[in-house]
Motif scaffolding. Structure first.
Motif, mmCIF file in Angstrom:
data_model
loop_
_atom_site.group_PDB
_atom_site.id
_atom_site.type_symbol
_atom_site.label_atom_id
_atom_site.label_comp_id
_atom_site.label_asym_id
_atom_site.label_seq_id
_atom_site.Cartn_x
_atom_site.Cartn_y
_atom_site.Cartn_z
ATOM 1 N N LEU A 31 0.833 -1.207 0.000
ATOM 2 C CA LEU A 31 0.000 0.000 0.000
ATOM 3 C C LEU A 31 0.866 1.254 0.000
ATOM 4 N N ALA A 32 1.929 1.252 0.791
ATOM 5 C CA ALA A 32 2.828 2.407 0.824
ATOM 6 C C ALA A 32 3.438 2.659 -0.555
ATOM 7 N N ARG A 33 3.801 1.586 -1.245
ATOM 8 C CA ARG A 33 4.374 1.734 -2.589
ATOM 9 C C ARG A 33 3.335 2.297 -3.566
ATOM 10 N N ILE A 34 2.095 1.836 -3.433
ATOM 11 C CA ILE A 34 1.027 2.312 -4.314
ATOM 12 C C ILE A 34 0.780 3.810 -4.100
ATOM 13 N N ILE A 35 0.699 4.232 -2.848
ATOM 14 C CA ILE A 35 0.467 5.646 -2.557
ATOM 15 C C ILE A 35 1.639 6.482 -3.075
ATOM 16 N N ASN A 36 2.846 5.975 -2.921
ATOM 17 C CA ASN A 36 4.011 6.682 -3.442
ATOM 18 C C ASN A 36 3.939 6.795 -4.967
ATOM 19 N N PHE A 37 3.422 5.758 -5.626
ATOM 20 C CA PHE A 37 3.242 5.789 -7.078
ATOM 21 C C PHE A 37 2.269 6.913 -7.453
ATOM 22 N N PHE A 38 1.180 7.041 -6.700
ATOM 23 C CA PHE A 38 0.235 8.140 -6.936
ATOM 24 C C PHE A 38 0.954 9.487 -6.817
ATOM 25 N N GLU A 39 1.717 9.640 -5.735
ATOM 26 C CA GLU A 39 2.383 10.911 -5.468
ATOM 27 C C GLU A 39 3.409 11.250 -6.552
ATOM 28 N N GLN A 40 4.078 10.236 -7.059
ATOM 29 C CA GLN A 40 5.093 10.460 -8.076
ATOM 30 C C GLN A 40 4.492 10.776 -9.447
ATOM 31 N N ASN A 41 3.300 10.247 -9.728
ATOM 32 C CA ASN A 41 2.754 10.334 -11.078
ATOM 33 C C ASN A 41 1.549 11.252 -11.240
ATOM 34 N N ASN A 59 -9.081 0.486 -9.017
ATOM 35 C CA ASN A 59 -9.669 -0.846 -8.911
ATOM 36 C C ASN A 59 -8.815 -1.745 -9.801
ATOM 37 N N VAL A 60 -7.906 -2.471 -9.181
ATOM 38 C CA VAL A 60 -6.893 -3.240 -9.906
ATOM 39 C C VAL A 60 -6.958 -4.715 -9.509
ATOM 40 N N PRO A 61 -6.282 -5.603 -10.247
ATOM 41 C CA PRO A 61 -6.248 -7.015 -9.860
ATOM 42 C C PRO A 61 -5.759 -7.183 -8.427
ATOM 43 N N MET A 62 -6.329 -8.150 -7.722
ATOM 44 C CA MET A 62 -6.063 -8.334 -6.302
ATOM 45 C C MET A 62 -4.580 -8.517 -5.985
ATOM 46 N N GLN A 63 -3.861 -9.210 -6.861
ATOM 47 C CA GLN A 63 -2.452 -9.486 -6.578
ATOM 48 C C GLN A 63 -1.607 -8.216 -6.520
ATOM 49 N N GLN A 64 -2.118 -7.125 -7.077
ATOM 50 C CA GLN A 64 -1.361 -5.880 -7.045
ATOM 51 C C GLN A 64 -1.442 -5.171 -5.702
ATOM 52 N N CYS A 65 -2.195 -5.722 -4.764
ATOM 53 C CA CYS A 65 -2.240 -5.193 -3.404
ATOM 54 C C CYS A 65 -1.715 -6.206 -2.389
ATOM 55 N N GLN A 66 -1.109 -7.256 -2.871
ATOM 56 C CA GLN A 66 -0.598 -8.304 -2.004
ATOM 57 C C GLN A 66 0.921 -8.206 -1.883
ATOM 58 N N PRO A 67 1.533 -8.982 -0.973
ATOM 59 C CA PRO A 67 2.971 -8.840 -0.704
ATOM 60 C C PRO A 67 3.842 -8.975 -1.943
ATOM 61 N N ASN A 68 4.926 -8.203 -1.930
ATOM 62 C CA ASN A 68 5.999 -8.270 -2.920
ATOM 63 C C ASN A 68 5.686 -7.620 -4.263
#
Length: 238
Positions: A31-41, A59-68
């Protein structure tokens, strides 16, 4: 024999419960990486470099919010062009972007008369009207994915979290709760006019509906808790 079957049944229930919990919870590091992606883009920034309020949801595929999972330009929100998103949310006459897997909003200037106008908040633009909002349309595209809603500054007490206000987001959040898959509502900063208010009580309104997080850097998010009698984590408060 019966006792053994009973133990096996308990084990199965435990495994199912554990699996359900893991499916429905976002990985907090991802989640932290996703929020950082928002902030960067997609971050809304004035010409003078001053960051302005904006909100976005995916609203993305479930695996994109899972570990790694590590979001990057070649594997995450690939149909959304950052310049198009920024241009749309910076235009205060519309302030709304609706894409394939992402929606975003700035603040919309609503002019009633020469002497009377107001700014419609970004969270409200995305979550209202509750039954037919940009968020509703986004969620309808994927029934069991991962949906993340991010607002740069926390939802304001007087409008967004006020059930008596026509532009509140609470009904929109309830509609979101009905959707399957992983859910996370995240914010970064505190709305400057609310820092002296009872955000413990106000943030619990969100946490009672969807999981609430505060994300402060590319590596750090906090689970705010706040469900039921649980208090909001102090790291999610001013």
């Amino acid at each position: 024999m019966r006792f053994a079957l009973f133990l096996n049944g308990l084990l199965l229930l435990f495994l199912l419960a554990d699996r359900t919990e893991s499916v429905e919870s976002v990985d907090i590091t991802t989640l932290a990486r996703i929020i950082n992606f928002f902030e960067q883009n997609y971050k809304r920034v004035d010409a003078d470099g001053h960051a302005r309020q904006y909100a976005t949801a995916i609203n993305v595929p479930m695996q994109q919010c899972q570990p790694n999972f590590v979001p990057a330009q070649n594997n995450f929100l690939t149909q959304e062009i950052p310049a198009n998103v920024k241009n749309a949310i910076t235009d205060e006459t519309n302030a709304l972007y609706q894409g394939a897997e992402l929606i975003a909003a700035g603040t919309k200037k609503v002019v009633i008369s020469k002497k009377k106008q107001y700014n419609m908040h970004s969270e409200s633009l995305l979550l209202n009207p509750a039954g037919n909002s940009p968020m509703t349309k986004l969620l309808n595209k994927r029934k069991d994915g991962c949906s993340v809603f991010y607002t740069f500054e926390s939802p304001c007490v007087d409008t967004c979290l006020n059930p008596k206000n026509d532009h509140n987001i609470l009904e929109g959040l309830k509609k979101w709760k009905e959707h399957g898959g992983i859910k996370a509502f995240a914010f970064k900063n505190f709305w400057k006019f609310d820092t002296g208010k009872d955000l413990q009580s106000e943030f619990k309104k969100i946490a009672a509906i969807v999981p609430l997080y505060r994300c402060v850097s590319e590596n750090v998010c906090y689970a705010c808790k706040g469900e039921g009698n649980t208090a909001i984590d102090s790291r999610c408060l001013p």
